[in-house]
Design a protein around this motif. Sequence first.
Motif, short mmCIF file in Angstrom:
data_model
loop_
_atom_site.label_atom_id
_atom_site.label_comp_id
_atom_site.label_asym_id
_atom_site.label_seq_id
_atom_site.Cartn_x
_atom_site.Cartn_y
_atom_site.Cartn_z
N THR A 1 35.25 35.31 41.78
CA THR A 1 36.47 36.03 41.43
C THR A 1 37.69 35.14 41.62
N THR A 2 37.66 34.32 42.67
CA THR A 2 38.75 33.36 42.88
C THR A 2 38.89 32.45 41.66
N ASP B 1 38.13 42.58 34.78
CA ASP B 1 37.16 42.66 35.87
C ASP B 1 35.98 43.52 35.42
N ASP C 1 33.14 43.36 36.97
CA ASP C 1 32.34 43.66 38.17
C ASP C 1 32.74 45.07 38.58
N TYR D 1 32.11 46.55 42.30
CA TYR D 1 32.62 45.85 43.48
C TYR D 1 33.78 44.93 43.15
N THR E 1 37.11 42.88 42.67
CA THR E 1 38.21 42.69 43.62
C THR E 1 39.45 42.06 42.99
N SER F 1 42.74 43.91 43.86
CA SER F 1 43.33 43.69 45.19
C SER F 1 43.76 42.24 45.35
N MET F 2 43.04 41.29 44.71
CA MET F 2 43.47 39.89 44.80
C MET F 2 44.86 39.70 44.21
N GLU G 1 46.02 50.79 42.19
CA GLU G 1 44.68 51.24 41.83
C GLU G 1 44.74 52.03 40.52
N SER H 1 38.90 51.89 40.99
CA SER H 1 38.96 51.91 42.45
C SER H 1 37.95 52.90 43.02
N ALA I 1 45.27 35.22 49.18
CA ALA I 1 44.76 36.56 49.47
C ALA I 1 45.82 37.37 50.21
#
Length: 397
Positions: free
Chosen positions: A154-155, A182, A184, A187, A189, A192-193, A198, A235, A357
Motif C-alpha cells: 500500500t505504501t 483501493d 483491497d 482490509y 488502508t 487512512s494513509m 470514511e 470502512s 503515516a
Amino acid sequence: MSMKQVPRSMLVISPDRTVAKAISDAVLSVPNIRLDSEIGTIGSVNGRAVRLLSGRDIVLFQADAADPSELDAIRRLVAERGGKTRFVALADEHMSLAQVRSLTEAGADDVMPLPTQGGDLGKVLSRLGETAPADRKMGHLFAVIQARGGIGATTLAVNLADQLCPPKGRRGGNSKGVALVDLDLQYGTIGSMLDLPEQDALYQLAFDGTIPDAQFLDLSMKTLPQGLSVLAAPSRLGPVDSLSTEQIKALLDLLRERAEYVVADLPHVMVPWMDPVLRQADTILLVSDTTVPAVRHCRRLIDFLAADHPDLPVRVVLNHETRPLFRSAALREASRALERPLDIWLPHDSRAARAAADRGMPLSRVAGRSALTRSIRRLARSLAAEFPPSATSHLPM
Ligand SMILES: Nc1ncnc2c1ncn2[C@@H]1O[C@H](COP(=O)(O)OP(=O)(O)OP(=O)(O)O)[C@@H](O)[C@H]1O
Ligand SMILES: [Mg+2]
C-alpha cells in the motif's frame, strides 16, 4: 484483433550520428520499412518540414525537452503533419517525468528510450503499428500486489500514484491527472494513509450490484491538493467478494478514461474479479523482499496469475532493501527462480514511513529527500517514460 500493420516510412531526426545508426541497424530486422535519417536538431528541419514529413508513418526524434525553443520546434513540426504520422520522442535515461510530459504536451504521441540505452526498437515498432494516435485515450493501469502481508504494497501504491502526478504549476491544462483505487476491499488502508473521511462507495456497489458510472465516481472519489483522485476501500466490512467482474471492469474503464495513470492496490486473496485487472494492467508490481519464503511465494503467485494470462507483465519490487553493490549467489538464484531481473529496490526508511503515516500524507510531502521517496520517484519516472501520458491534443496550438 486485426493483423498488425507494419509502418512503412520512417524518419529519424537526431543530432547524434550514433543514435541514427543504432536505429537504422535495429530497423534492418523489421520487414517492409524504409528509413531516412536527418542528422540535426528538431529545429533545423523547420522550413523543410512539409516535404520531409509527407507520407511518413513514424517520425522518431531526439530533442532537448528542457529547451523551450526545441519544444516550440516540435509544436511547429506536429502542426505540419498529415493525419497518420506518429511522432515518437527518444528519451535518454536522465529524462525526468516533467520533461516526458513537456514532450507529450508539445505533441509527441509516444516517448521511448534511446535504442543505444536498451530500448527495444522492434517491440516499440510493432506496438506503434497496432494503435493509431486517436485510439490512445485510455490511461495506463499499474496494479500493486504483495508477496506477504505488511510488506509495503500500500505504501508503494500510494506513493507511486503521488509521484506520477504532474508537478505543481503543470497541473490542469492538458493533463488528466492520476487516480488511486483501493481494491483491497476488506482490509484496505489507503483511506487512512491519506487521512480521508470514511466512505462506503464500494460497499454500496457490492451491495446493490449496480455497474458504476461517471456519477458514481464523482460522488465517491476524493481529490487531494496535489491532484491525486482517490477511491478508498469501504470502512465497514461487507459482501465485497460479491463484486462482479463486470463491475470492476466498468470501474477500471471509467478510471482509465478519466486519468492519465491509474494505480490499483490489490487484495491478498484471489477474487474472481481479478481478471479485468490483470487484463488491463500495463504492469503488475509485486512487492516482496529477498528472503527465501517471500521469493517462493512470489514464484507461486506469478505462476498462479500467469495461468490464464501468459504474458502478464509482472515486475518484482524489493522493499525494505537497498540495492547491493555486488549480486550474491543467493540473489542470482532468486532472480533466476523468478525469471526476472531484480532491479527495483526500495530502501528501508522507518523515519520517513512513520512521518508519512503520522501526518496522513504521501512521502513526498513529509520526507521529499529521503532515500525511500527518491527510489519511488525514480520508479515513477521510469514507468512514465515507458508508458508516456497519452498526447491529449493533436491540433496545432
Ligand atoms: N521501505 C519502508 N521502510 C520502512 N517502513 C516501511 C517501508 N515500506 C512500508 N513501511 C511500513 O510498513 C508498514 C506496512 O506497510 P503497508 O501498509 O504499505 O504494507 P502492505 O503490504 O500494504 O500491508 P497489508 O498486508 O496490511 O496490506 C507501514 O507501517 C509502512 O509505513
Ligand atoms: Mg495494504
